[in-house]
Design a protein around this motif. Structure first.
Motif, PDB file in Angstrom:
ATOM      1  N   HIS A   1     116.732  73.603  46.279  1.00 14.24           N
ATOM      2  CA  HIS A   1     117.270  72.259  46.140  1.00 14.24           C
ATOM      3  C   HIS A   1     118.711  72.235  46.628  1.00 14.24           C
ATOM      4  O   HIS A   1     119.351  73.287  46.757  1.00 14.24           O
ATOM      5  CB  HIS A   1     117.184  71.783  44.691  1.00 14.24           C
ATOM      6  CG  HIS A   1     117.910  72.671  43.728  1.00 14.24           C
ATOM      7  ND1 HIS A   1     117.335  73.801  43.164  1.00 14.24           N
ATOM      8  CD2 HIS A   1     119.171  72.616  43.220  1.00 14.24           C
ATOM      9  CE1 HIS A   1     118.206  74.378  42.357  1.00 14.24           C
ATOM     10  NE2 HIS A   1     119.328  73.683  42.375  1.00 14.24           N
ATOM     11  N   LEU A   2     119.213  71.040  46.899  1.00 15.79           N
ATOM     12  CA  LEU A   2     120.597  70.890  47.343  1.00 15.79           C
ATOM     13  C   LEU A   2     121.546  70.613  46.180  1.00 15.79           C
ATOM     14  O   LEU A   2     122.623  71.201  46.102  1.00 15.79           O
ATOM     15  CB  LEU A   2     120.700  69.745  48.361  1.00 15.79           C
ATOM     16  CG  LEU A   2     120.365  70.107  49.816  1.00 15.79           C
ATOM     17  CD1 LEU A   2     120.236  68.855  50.654  1.00 15.79           C
ATOM     18  CD2 LEU A   2     121.440  71.021  50.398  1.00 15.79           C
ATOM     19  N   VAL A   3     121.153  69.718  45.284  1.00 16.36           N
ATOM     20  CA  VAL A   3     122.056  69.317  44.198  1.00 16.36           C
ATOM     21  C   VAL A   3     121.429  69.589  42.829  1.00 16.36           C
ATOM     22  O   VAL A   3     121.997  70.316  42.013  1.00 16.36           O
ATOM     23  CB  VAL A   3     122.434  67.821  44.328  1.00 16.36           C
ATOM     24  CG1 VAL A   3     123.349  67.396  43.187  1.00 16.36           C
ATOM     25  CG2 VAL A   3     123.113  67.554  45.678  1.00 16.36           C
TER      26      VAL A   3
ATOM     27  N   ARG B   1     113.179  69.652  43.752  1.00 19.43           N
ATOM     28  CA  ARG B   1     112.123  70.528  44.282  1.00 19.43           C
ATOM     29  C   ARG B   1     110.735  69.920  44.145  1.00 19.43           C
ATOM     30  O   ARG B   1     109.798  70.361  44.809  1.00 19.43           O
ATOM     31  CB  ARG B   1     112.156  71.881  43.561  1.00 19.43           C
ATOM     32  CG  ARG B   1     113.431  72.670  43.811  1.00 19.43           C
ATOM     33  CD  ARG B   1     113.353  74.070  43.210  1.00 19.43           C
ATOM     34  NE  ARG B   1     114.576  74.812  43.437  1.00 19.43           N
ATOM     35  CZ  ARG B   1     114.634  76.121  43.613  1.00 19.43           C
ATOM     36  NH1 ARG B   1     113.509  76.842  43.572  1.00 19.43           N
ATOM     37  NH2 ARG B   1     115.779  76.731  43.815  1.00 19.43           N
ATOM     38  N   CYS B   2     110.596  68.945  43.273  1.00 18.03           N
ATOM     39  CA  CYS B   2     109.293  68.293  43.079  1.00 18.03           C
ATOM     40  C   CYS B   2     109.463  66.784  43.181  1.00 18.03           C
ATOM     41  O   CYS B   2     110.310  66.200  42.495  1.00 18.03           O
ATOM     42  CB  CYS B   2     108.714  68.662  41.711  1.00 18.03           C
ATOM     43  SG  CYS B   2     107.138  67.856  41.356  1.00 18.03           S
ATOM     44  N   ARG B   3     108.663  66.172  44.043  1.00 20.10           N
ATOM     45  CA  ARG B   3     108.662  64.717  44.145  1.00 20.10           C
ATOM     46  C   ARG B   3     107.242  64.214  43.889  1.00 20.10           C
ATOM     47  O   ARG B   3     106.280  64.723  44.481  1.00 20.10           O
ATOM     48  CB  ARG B   3     109.145  64.251  45.525  1.00 20.10           C
ATOM     49  CG  ARG B   3     110.601  64.556  45.802  1.00 20.10           C
ATOM     50  CD  ARG B   3     111.126  63.810  47.021  1.00 20.10           C
ATOM     51  NE  ARG B   3     110.440  64.174  48.253  1.00 20.10           N
ATOM     52  CZ  ARG B   3     110.749  65.235  49.006  1.00 20.10           C
ATOM     53  NH1 ARG B   3     111.731  66.054  48.628  1.00 20.10           N
ATOM     54  NH2 ARG B   3     110.084  65.485  50.117  1.00 20.10           N
TER      55      ARG B   3
ATOM     56  N   SER C   1     124.470  77.786  54.448  1.00 19.74           N
ATOM     57  CA  SER C   1     123.605  77.861  53.280  1.00 19.74           C
ATOM     58  C   SER C   1     123.392  76.500  52.613  1.00 19.74           C
ATOM     59  O   SER C   1     124.216  75.591  52.731  1.00 19.74           O
ATOM     60  CB  SER C   1     124.226  78.827  52.264  1.00 19.74           C
ATOM     61  OG  SER C   1     123.634  78.688  50.992  1.00 19.74           O
ATOM     62  N   PHE C   2     122.277  76.402  51.867  1.00 21.10           N
ATOM     63  CA  PHE C   2     122.062  75.232  51.009  1.00 21.10           C
ATOM     64  C   PHE C   2     123.219  75.082  50.022  1.00 21.10           C
ATOM     65  O   PHE C   2     123.567  73.963  49.640  1.00 21.10           O
ATOM     66  CB  PHE C   2     120.742  75.374  50.244  1.00 21.10           C
ATOM     67  CG  PHE C   2     119.535  74.902  51.010  1.00 21.10           C
ATOM     68  CD1 PHE C   2     118.900  73.724  50.649  1.00 21.10           C
ATOM     69  CD2 PHE C   2     119.038  75.624  52.079  1.00 21.10           C
ATOM     70  CE1 PHE C   2     117.787  73.274  51.344  1.00 21.10           C
ATOM     71  CE2 PHE C   2     117.919  75.193  52.782  1.00 21.10           C
ATOM     72  CZ  PHE C   2     117.298  74.017  52.414  1.00 21.10           C
TER      73      PHE C   2
ATOM     74  N   VAL D   1     126.172  73.090  51.905  1.00 20.17           N
ATOM     75  CA  VAL D   1     125.931  71.651  52.041  1.00 20.17           C
ATOM     76  C   VAL D   1     125.746  70.999  50.671  1.00 20.17           C
ATOM     77  O   VAL D   1     126.261  69.905  50.415  1.00 20.17           O
ATOM     78  CB  VAL D   1     124.711  71.402  52.938  1.00 20.17           C
ATOM     79  CG1 VAL D   1     124.367  69.926  52.988  1.00 20.17           C
ATOM     80  CG2 VAL D   1     124.968  71.940  54.342  1.00 20.17           C
ATOM     81  N   GLY D   2     125.028  71.676  49.780  1.00 16.09           N
ATOM     82  CA  GLY D   2     124.789  71.133  48.443  1.00 16.09           C
ATOM     83  C   GLY D   2     126.070  70.888  47.675  1.00 16.09           C
ATOM     84  O   GLY D   2     126.191  69.901  46.943  1.00 16.09           O
ATOM     85  N   SER D   3     127.033  71.779  47.840  1.00 18.96           N
ATOM     86  CA  SER D   3     128.314  71.608  47.143  1.00 18.96           C
ATOM     87  C   SER D   3     129.019  70.341  47.596  1.00 18.96           C
ATOM     88  O   SER D   3     129.580  69.597  46.780  1.00 18.96           O
ATOM     89  CB  SER D   3     129.207  72.830  47.392  1.00 18.96           C
ATOM     90  OG  SER D   3     130.474  72.655  46.814  1.00 18.96           O
ATOM     91  N   VAL D   4     128.966  70.079  48.899  1.00 15.84           N
ATOM     92  CA  VAL D   4     129.604  68.866  49.418  1.00 15.84           C
ATOM     93  C   VAL D   4     128.881  67.625  48.901  1.00 15.84           C
ATOM     94  O   VAL D   4     129.516  66.639  48.495  1.00 15.84           O
ATOM     95  CB  VAL D   4     129.613  68.898  50.959  1.00 15.84           C
ATOM     96  CG1 VAL D   4     130.050  67.550  51.529  1.00 15.84           C
ATOM     97  CG2 VAL D   4     130.528  70.011  51.448  1.00 15.84           C
TER      98      VAL D   4
END
Length: 430
Positions: free
Chosen positions: A75-77, A82-84, A409-410, A413-416
Motif C-alpha cells: 500500500h502507499l498510505v 490493499r483490498c478494494r 520505493s512505495f 511516494v507514500g510518504s509524500v
C-alpha cells in the motif's frame, strides 16, 4: 487485539523473516479456512504493470455493473488500500473478523506465517465472503511460491518481466519467467502482455496445457495520437480513447486487460461502452501521477531499472522544463546503479532520502552510489532524513517552471502522499 494496528503488529512478530517463499504454510491455513471463490478469479503477475493492469480490470468491470474485489500490495498510505470491494478500500471493521479467522486457523497447528502470508489470507477471506462477481488478485512476489497462488485462477495475466528481487527469483528473465508462470493453470486462459516474453513462460504454458494468449499472435493493438484499436480472437475494438493512466507502456497493460476480458466473456461479459468508460476513468496513485501546479510534480513508484526506463521515456514526452529536481529513495537490494544511470541524463539536482525501513538504502549510500558512477553529470546532490524533507528542499530550490520528480520505493511516494505537498514558496505564487 481490537484494532488493525494491533493485528498488523502481531503479524510482524510471527515469523523471523519478512519474506519466506513457499506455499506449505499458506495452504495449511487456507485449507482450515475453507478458502474458495464462487466467482471468476483473475490473477496478475509480472515485474511491472501489475497494479495498472488490476486497476484497469477493476474500472472496466465496475462500469459493466459487476461487483469487484481487488487485492494489491504493497500500500502507499494505509493498509486498507490493499483490498478494494466494489471500488472502495476495505474498512477496518470489515477486516478485523477475518484477521481473527486466520489467527484461529493458524494457532491450531502454530503455523508461523509471515506478515504477507497472514495479511493475504485475511484479505482473501474477506473477499471470498463479499459476494463478488469477479476477484482480481495481484501477485506479491514471483508467482509459483507467492501466497496468492494458493487460489486457483480462472485467467492469469503475466505483464512485463524483468530482473527484480533477484535473490528470490533468479538473476535472468528466463529463470524469473518460470517463477511468474507458476500462476498458470491447465486449460485456463494465460494472457501474456509482455511483447517479448521469456521462452520459459511460453514453454511452461504449452507443457501445462494452458490456453496461451500472446501479444502479437492472439491479440494486438495499434494507435495514433488521437486513439487506439485492439484486436483479439475474432473481436475488435476501434476508436478507443487512451487510458487515463499516463505513459506509453499503459497500452501494453490495457491490451492484456482486453485479452483477459475477451477470454472470460462467457462468464464476465462487458460491453464496448464499459471498456471505453473504464479506461477513461481508471485511477491509480503513484503511477506517473502528475500533481497540478507550479512547479510540476511527478510521483512514480518505479523501483527497478525496467520501470525507471519507462519513467524516463514518459518524462521525455512531457516536453521541456528548465530543470528537473529528483527526490529518490529505494531499497538497498535494488539495482541502484542501473536506476541512477537511466535517470541521470534527466535530473539536474538530486535529493537522496532515508526511508523508514531497515531494507532501505540510506541517503548517504545512495549519494555514494551516485558519486561512484563513471560518467555521471556534474550536478548538485544532497541527503535528507525523510522524503518530505527532501521534497521540501526541492520545492524551496525549484523555479515555478521547473519539474520535481519523486520516485523509487512505495515508501518514498507514500510518504509524500501521506504528508501532502509542502507549501509552495512565494516565488512560485508570484
Amino acid at each position: 487485539m481490537d484494532n488493525l494496528s494491533d493485528w498488523l503488529a502481531h503479524c510482524e512478530r510471527l515469523h523471523p523473516k519478512n519474506i519466506a517463499l513457499g506455499l506449505d504454510r499458506v495452504e495449511q491455513v487456507a485449507a482450515r479456512l475453507g478458502l474458495r471463490f464462487e466467482c471468476p478469479v483473475i490473477t496478475v503477475a509480472g515485474t511491472n504493470g501489475k497494479g495498472s493492469t488490476c486497476a484497469m480490470l477493476e474500472a472496466i468491470a465496475l462500469q459493466a455493473g459487476w461487483r469487484t474485489g481487488v487485492y494489491t500490495s504493497p500500500h502507499l498510505v494505509q493498509f486498507e488500500e490493499r483490498c478494494r470491494i466494489a471500488g472502495e478500500s476495505a474498512r477496518e471493521q470489515d477486516l478485523l473478523p477475518h484477521f481473527e479467522r486466520v489467527e484461529a486457523a493458524r494457532a491450531l497447528d502454530d503455523v508461523a506465517l509471515t506478515y504477507f502470508e497472514f495479511t493475504t489470507l485475511a484479505i482473501l477471506s474477506l473477499m471470498a465472503a463479499s459476494r463478488l462477481d469477479v476477484a482480481i488478485l495481484e501477485v506479491g512476489l514471483g508467482g509459483r511460491l507467492d501466497a496468492v497462488n494458493v487460489i486457483d485462477t480462472d485467467c492469469a495475466i503475466i505483464t512485463s518481466i524483468d530482473v527484480d528481487h533477484a535473490e528470490f527469483l533468479g538473476s535472468d528473465r528466463e529463470t524469473i519467467g518460470r517463477e511468474k508462470a507458476g500462476i498458470l493453470r491447465p486449460g485456463k486462459p494465460a494472457v501474456v502482455s509482455d511483447p517479448m516474453p521469456p521462452h520459459s513462460v511460453v514453454q511452461h504454458a504449452e507443457a501445462l496445457g494452458a490456453d496461451l494468449w500472446l501479444l502479437g499472435r492472439d491479440f494486438n493493438f495499434s494507435g495514433d495520437k488521437q486513439q487506439w484499436a485492439w484486436a483479439g480472437r475474432g473481436r475488435r475494438y476501434a476508436g478507443l480513447g487512451y487510458p487515463a493512466l499516463r505513459g506509453a507502456n499503459q497500452l501494453l497493460n490495457a491490451s492484456g486487460v482486453l485479452a483477459a476480458l475477451d477470454a472470460l466473456r462467457q462468464r464476465l461479459p462487458v460491453t464496448a461502452q464499459a471498456i471505453r468508460n473504464g479506461l477513461a476513468m481508471v485511477d491509480l496513485a503513484g503511477r506517473f501521477q502528475i500533481i497540478p501546479g507550479q512547479p510540476a510534480l511527478v510521483l512514480d513508484v518505479a523501483h527497478n531499472p525496467h520501470a525507471v526506463a519507462a519513467l524516463a521515456a514518459n518524462l521525455d514526452a512531457m516536453g521541456f522544463y528548465p530543470a528537473t529536481h529528483g527526490v529518490f529513495g529505494a531499497m538497498a537490494d535494488k539495482d541502484l546503479a542501473a536506476m541512477l544511470a537511466k535517470m541521470g541524463p534527466l535530473v539536474d539536482r538530486w535529493y537522496f532520502t532515508d526511508l523508514p525501513t531497515p531494507r532501505a538504502a540510506s541517503a548517504q549510500a545512495l549519494l555514494a552510489q551516485w558519486q561512484a558512477m563513471p560518467q555521471r553529470r556534474d550536478v548538485s546532490a544532497s541527503t535528507h532524513t525523510s522524503p518530505q524533507d527532501a521534497l521540501q528542499a526541492a520545492v524551496a530550490a525549484a523555479e515555478p517552471t521547473d519539474r520535481i520528480l519523486v520516485f523509487g520505493s512505495f515508501f518514498t511516494v507514500g510518504s509524500v502522499l501521506t504528508h501532502g505537498v509542502p507549501r509552495l514558496s512565494s516565488k512560485h505564487l508570484g
